[in-house]
Design a protein around this motif. Structure first.
Motif, PDB file in Angstrom:
ATOM      1  N   VAL A 181       0.668  -1.062   0.029  1.00  0.00           N
ATOM      2  CA  VAL A 181      -0.069  -0.100  -0.074  1.00  0.00           C
ATOM      3  C   VAL A 181       0.746   1.410  -0.069  1.00  0.00           C
ATOM      4  O   VAL A 181       0.543   2.146  -0.725  1.00  0.00           O
ATOM      5  CB  VAL A 181      -0.970  -0.054   1.314  1.00  0.00           C
ATOM      6  N   ASN A 182       1.997   1.132   0.762  1.00  0.00           N
ATOM      7  CA  ASN A 182       2.907   2.264   0.455  1.00  0.00           C
ATOM      8  C   ASN A 182       3.384   2.548  -0.764  1.00  0.00           C
ATOM      9  O   ASN A 182       3.477   3.434  -1.269  1.00  0.00           O
ATOM     10  CB  ASN A 182       4.099   2.154   1.692  1.00  0.00           C
ATOM     11  N   LYS A 183       3.730   1.524  -1.267  1.00  0.00           N
ATOM     12  CA  LYS A 183       4.414   1.434  -2.686  1.00  0.00           C
ATOM     13  C   LYS A 183       3.015   2.092  -3.706  1.00  0.00           C
ATOM     14  O   LYS A 183       3.567   2.930  -4.593  1.00  0.00           O
ATOM     15  CB  LYS A 183       4.665  -0.040  -3.262  1.00  0.00           C
ATOM     16  N   ALA A 184       2.156   1.692  -3.627  1.00  0.00           N
ATOM     17  CA  ALA A 184       1.096   2.344  -4.104  1.00  0.00           C
ATOM     18  C   ALA A 184       0.683   3.747  -4.117  1.00  0.00           C
ATOM     19  O   ALA A 184       0.580   4.396  -5.139  1.00  0.00           O
ATOM     20  CB  ALA A 184      -0.442   1.415  -3.969  1.00  0.00           C
ATOM     21  N   THR A 185       0.838   4.195  -2.914  1.00  0.00           N
ATOM     22  CA  THR A 185       0.443   5.650  -2.540  1.00  0.00           C
ATOM     23  C   THR A 185       1.683   6.546  -3.080  1.00  0.00           C
ATOM     24  O   THR A 185       1.526   7.621  -3.543  1.00  0.00           O
ATOM     25  CB  THR A 185       0.091   6.044  -1.249  1.00  0.00           C
ATOM     26  N   ASP A 186       2.842   5.977  -2.794  1.00  0.00           N
ATOM     27  CA  ASP A 186       4.162   6.529  -3.536  1.00  0.00           C
ATOM     28  C   ASP A 186       3.831   6.855  -5.054  1.00  0.00           C
ATOM     29  O   ASP A 186       4.407   7.799  -5.627  1.00  0.00           O
ATOM     30  CB  ASP A 186       5.411   5.668  -3.203  1.00  0.00           C
ATOM     31  N   GLU A 187       3.595   5.741  -5.547  1.00  0.00           N
ATOM     32  CA  GLU A 187       3.399   5.805  -7.082  1.00  0.00           C
ATOM     33  C   GLU A 187       2.094   6.606  -7.525  1.00  0.00           C
ATOM     34  O   GLU A 187       2.378   7.243  -8.670  1.00  0.00           O
ATOM     35  CB  GLU A 187       2.869   4.222  -7.620  1.00  0.00           C
ATOM     36  N   ILE A 188       1.160   6.791  -6.744  1.00  0.00           N
ATOM     37  CA  ILE A 188       0.013   7.596  -6.981  1.00  0.00           C
ATOM     38  C   ILE A 188       0.623   9.032  -6.918  1.00  0.00           C
ATOM     39  O   ILE A 188       0.269   9.873  -7.881  1.00  0.00           O
ATOM     40  CB  ILE A 188      -1.064   7.506  -6.059  1.00  0.00           C
TER      41      ILE A 188
END
Length: 360
Positions: free
Chosen positions: A281-288
């Motif tokens: 989830v942290n990777k996802a929000t970084d990517e967003i």
């Protein structure tokens, strides 16, 4: 390079959903559940449908969670618009056990929790900021003592935990004609969605109009509106760019979404799955956030090329003039609305976090 890791994240917070053991049919055995169902099956309620880039990024990382966990945790992204629930009810879904994980776009709930408007009041930064610079600045604002305590109290009451956060593109004025400064707002009819936005629109000599998003396109077509306050993605994502002509860019605020999980469901997950969930989830929000930063200028160029838009970036002195309007007409009105005894400490904490000199 900016740090897009979450200042707002609660370490190792996530949770688990419905445990599904095996499948059986009356009179005969079907097949092993382990071959067809995850041990924990969750729903993630999203503000945007799966076709939106943000949702696509999240869904990609949800699939990676399922893969890395060996099918122990499966998360299905569900769009609020396809459920009986509303985005403003996100935190209540956690409290009432109606979902395992959700996105809470905090701005949807400021009528219920007006104190949470503090970091999203208009023109708080002392100068116009690029999205890459706004992200760490706003993280500091949300992390400021008074704001963080207010938010944590709400989450505690709803048995919800912050897992991560992301921001939507900057809010700006999108109009049916180009303007080159604050004087151009006078007499325009502009759609706004918050009490503070209505105060600001009135103070700059325009007429605020409250209207639901599905009605905006037709209103712009027939001249009932001259413009809207929204993010650039609305121009292409919901086609408002077809009936507008210009953008006046001040980047006057960012709107935050928190990814929430239920503490009860999180506690049911094995520690290794908790770790995988948090990491992905942290990777996802970084990517967003990286997508938002990279895409904003590109989208302005696309609007100019494909829609014939005029994009005007506010001069520094014009930003300063608009900020003075907000400082005099909007910030004090919000303080009075929520009560000076709590409103002043909140806004002062935010101004301190942003490095602004003013205090109320």
């Amino acid at each position: 390079m900016i740090d897009l890791r979450a200042i707002l994240r609660e370490p190792w917070a996530a949770f688990r959903g419905l445990a599904i053991g095996g499948l059986a049919a009356t009179g005969f055995t079907m097949f092993a559940a382990s071959a067809s169902a995850a041990e924990f099956e969750w729903r993630y309620y999203s503000v945007s449908p799966l076709g939106h880039p943000y949702s696509q990024i999240l869904d990609k990382h949800f699939k990676e969670i399922q893969k890395r966990s060996g099918d122990k945790l499966k998360i299905d992204l569900v769009y609020f618009g396809e459920t009986p629930y509303k985005g403003a009810e996100a935190e209540k879904l956690m409290r009432d056990g109606l979902g395992e994980m959700t996105e809470w776009l905090v701005g949807y709930s400021t009528s219920t929790y007006p104190l949470l408007s503090a970091p999203e009041l208009p023109f708080l930064p002392t100068a116009a900021m690029k999205p890459a610079d706004q992200i760490p600045a706003l993280d500091k604002a949300w992390q400021s003592p008074s704001v963080a305590a207010e938010l944590q109290g709400i989450l505690d009451r709803h048995k919800a935990v912050r897992l991560s956060r992301f921001y939507w593109p900057p809010q700006n004025h999108w109009l049916n004609k180009a303007i080159d400064g604050p004087a151009g707002f006078k007499g325009l009819k502009i759609r706004e969605y918050s009490a503070e936005g209505i105060d600001f629109t009135t103070a700059i000599g325009a007429t605020p109009v409250s209207m639901t998003a599905p009605d905006v396109y037709a209103a712009l077509q027939r001249g009932a509106l001259d413009g809207v306050v929204t993010a650039s993605t609305s121009m292409t994502g919901i086609k408002w760019g077809e009936v507008l002509k210009a953008g006046y860019i001040t980047n006057f605020k960012l709107t935050i979404s928190l990814i929430l999980v239920s503490q009860r469901e999180y506690d049911k997950l094995p520690p290794d799955v908790q770790k995988i969930l948090t990491e992905e989830v942290n990777k996802a929000t970084d990517e967003i956030l990286a997508f938002m930063v990279d895409n904003e200028t590109k989208l302005h160029e696309q609007l100019k090329k494909d829609y014939g838009f005029t994009i005007t970036y506010a001069k520094p002195e014009d930003y300063t003039a608009l900020r003075k309007v907000a400082q005099e007409a909007v910030w004090p009105a919000w303080v009075n609305r929520v009560g000076p005894e709590v409103g002043k400490p909140l806004i002062n904490d935010v101004l301190t976090a942003l490095g602004a000199p003013e205090r109320l």
